[in-house]
Design a protein around this motif. Structure first.
Motif, PDB file in Angstrom:
ATOM      1  N   THR A   1      -3.176  -0.704  -8.594  1.00  0.00           N
ATOM      2  CA  THR A   1      -3.346  -2.102  -8.163  1.00  0.00           C
ATOM      3  C   THR A   1      -2.176  -2.959  -8.622  1.00  0.00           C
ATOM      4  N   TYR A   2      -1.675  -2.706  -9.821  1.00  0.00           N
ATOM      5  CA  TYR A   2      -0.531  -3.482 -10.299  1.00  0.00           C
ATOM      6  C   TYR A   2       0.733  -3.150  -9.507  1.00  0.00           C
ATOM      7  N   VAL A   3       0.917  -1.881  -9.158  1.00  0.00           N
ATOM      8  CA  VAL A   3       2.060  -1.499  -8.327  1.00  0.00           C
ATOM      9  C   VAL A   3       1.946  -2.148  -6.951  1.00  0.00           C
ATOM     10  N   PHE A   4       0.739  -2.207  -6.415  1.00  0.00           N
ATOM     11  CA  PHE A   4       0.490  -2.837  -5.121  1.00  0.00           C
ATOM     12  C   PHE A   4       0.934  -4.301  -5.143  1.00  0.00           C
ATOM     13  N   ALA A   5       0.487  -5.039  -6.155  1.00  0.00           N
ATOM     14  CA  ALA A   5       0.855  -6.451  -6.265  1.00  0.00           C
ATOM     15  C   ALA A   5       2.347  -6.616  -6.533  1.00  0.00           C
TER      16      ALA A   5
ATOM     17  N   VAL B   1      -5.171  -9.287  -6.090  1.00  0.00           N
ATOM     18  CA  VAL B   1      -4.984  -7.885  -6.476  1.00  0.00           C
ATOM     19  C   VAL B   1      -4.949  -7.746  -7.992  1.00  0.00           C
ATOM     20  N   ASN B   2      -4.291  -8.671  -8.682  1.00  0.00           N
ATOM     21  CA  ASN B   2      -4.235  -8.599 -10.149  1.00  0.00           C
ATOM     22  C   ASN B   2      -5.611  -8.808 -10.780  1.00  0.00           C
TER      23      ASN B   2
ATOM     24  N   LEU C   1       0.821  -1.204   0.000  1.00  0.00           N
ATOM     25  CA  LEU C   1       0.000   0.000   0.000  1.00  0.00           C
ATOM     26  C   LEU C   1       0.854   1.252   0.000  1.00  0.00           C
ATOM     27  N   GLY C   2       1.927   1.258   0.796  1.00  0.00           N
ATOM     28  CA  GLY C   2       2.792   2.438   0.828  1.00  0.00           C
ATOM     29  C   GLY C   2       3.470   2.691  -0.507  1.00  0.00           C
ATOM     30  N   ALA C   3       3.976   1.632  -1.135  1.00  0.00           N
ATOM     31  CA  ALA C   3       4.632   1.791  -2.432  1.00  0.00           C
ATOM     32  C   ALA C   3       3.640   2.241  -3.497  1.00  0.00           C
ATOM     33  N   ALA C   4       2.430   1.683  -3.494  1.00  0.00           N
ATOM     34  CA  ALA C   4       1.433   2.047  -4.497  1.00  0.00           C
ATOM     35  C   ALA C   4       1.012   3.507  -4.355  1.00  0.00           C
ATOM     36  N   MET C   5       0.725   3.947  -3.127  1.00  0.00           N
ATOM     37  CA  MET C   5       0.287   5.326  -2.920  1.00  0.00           C
ATOM     38  C   MET C   5       1.393   6.319  -3.259  1.00  0.00           C
TER      39      MET C   5
END
Length: 308
Positions: free
Chosen positions: A229-233, A288-289, A112-116
């Motif tokens: 969502t892709y960055v999250f996964a 997530v994907n 979550l931190g990386a995606a945001m």
């Protein structure tokens, strides 16, 4: 008399106008309609339920019959599943079930931190380089240089330089993802910057910050949600890879990658050391994907009309 009849005629709707009105009125405009399209398929609903369960496990980890994931019990090392240790124990006698449950917190926080961070930074940079050509020539060459380096190698180098910690790993995972978000936003801005409504806003004297925020940023919102969502996964998977290679979080931290890294030496004696964290990792990334693909179909008007 002629002008009055002409005005009445101009007020009458033509068949083409009615067709356009029907087409607009048939488009999904409510949030409820988007949710209905998003969860219209069984796999998407199943993925949402699995991800919701993973999040619930991470939040309520202390209430799920867990013990201290760092508590050592050498007398019970490498024991199999039992009523006391549901997933068995590792080489130090630590409860694998507790470590897997608490490891979900680390993976979700990193993802979550990386995606945001990647979405916010990529949106800001992408809007700037998409609207100002002179900035584009400079910034995009830097983005191309970062993308030329494999993300895992860049993350290993950054962690090695600054030390292993949760924040360091999160930053190391985020930096390789930012150029991909920038390229996505840049392409969207280049597409819409010459649209009539943008030209009309400029003609009316709209200030630059208002123009960027109200007219250009909304055009990139839907692609950004899907990319997020892709960055999250990808961040969850990259964190597990770094920990598995010994270049991620400290070994005492309960993460799925660390559990698998420590259990690979004892795989023949206790396969559960890799099986359970690997299963949690696979289900989370797959869910997530699947949700990302469903979001793309629900937010893309062309796909939405095709599904109807």
């Amino acid at each position: 008399m002629t002008s009055a009849s002409h005005s009445k005629t101009s007020l009458q709707a033509t068949p083409s106008d009615l067709n356009g009105y029907e087409e607009i009125s048939s488009r999904p405009t409510s949030l409820l309609e988007h949710f209905r399209q998003l969860f219209s398929s069984g796999p998407t609903l199943l993925a949402f339920v699995i991800l919701l369960l993973i999040v619930a496990i991470a939040i309520f980890a202390p209430l799920l019959g867990t013990t201290d994931p760092l508590a050592l019990d050498p007398a019970q090392r490498l024991s199999h599943a039992s009523s006391v240790h549901w997933f068995g124990t590792d080489a130090f006698g630590r409860d694998v079930y507790s470590r897997v449950v608490y490891g979900s917190r680390v993976s979700l926080i990193v993802g979550l931190g990386a995606a945001m961070t990647a979405v916010v930074a990529g949106l800001f940079i992408g809007v700037i380089v998409g609207y100002f050509p002179w900035v584009d020539a400079i910034i995009m060459r830097l983005m191309d240089g970062i993308m030329a380096i494999p993300g895992v190698l860049l993350a290993i180098a950054l962690v090695s330089l600054s030390g292993a910690s949760l924040v360091t790993v999160m930053v190391a995972i985020t930096i390789p993802e930012i150029p991909r978000v920038v390229r996505l936003v840049r392409g969207t801005i280049l597409t819409v910057r010459h649209e009539p409504y943008v030209e009309a806003a400029l003609t009316l004297g709209t200030s630059l910050p208002v123009l960027l925020w109200r007219h250009l940023v909304p055009a990139a919102t839907a692609p950004l949600i899907v990319q997020g969502t892709y960055v999250f996964a990808s961040a969850i998977l990259t964190e597990a890879i770094l920990s598995f290679l010994g270049a991620g979080l400290p070994p005492e931290t309960s993460s799925w990658g660390n559990i698998m890294a420590e259990g690979r030496m004892y795989f023949q004696l206790s396969p559960s050391l890799i099986l359970y964290p690997g299963l949690f990792l696979s289900l989370t990334v797959l869910s997530v994907n699947v949700l990302g693909d469903a979001l793309r179909d629900a937010l893309d008007p062309r796909m939405a009309r095709r599904l109807k």
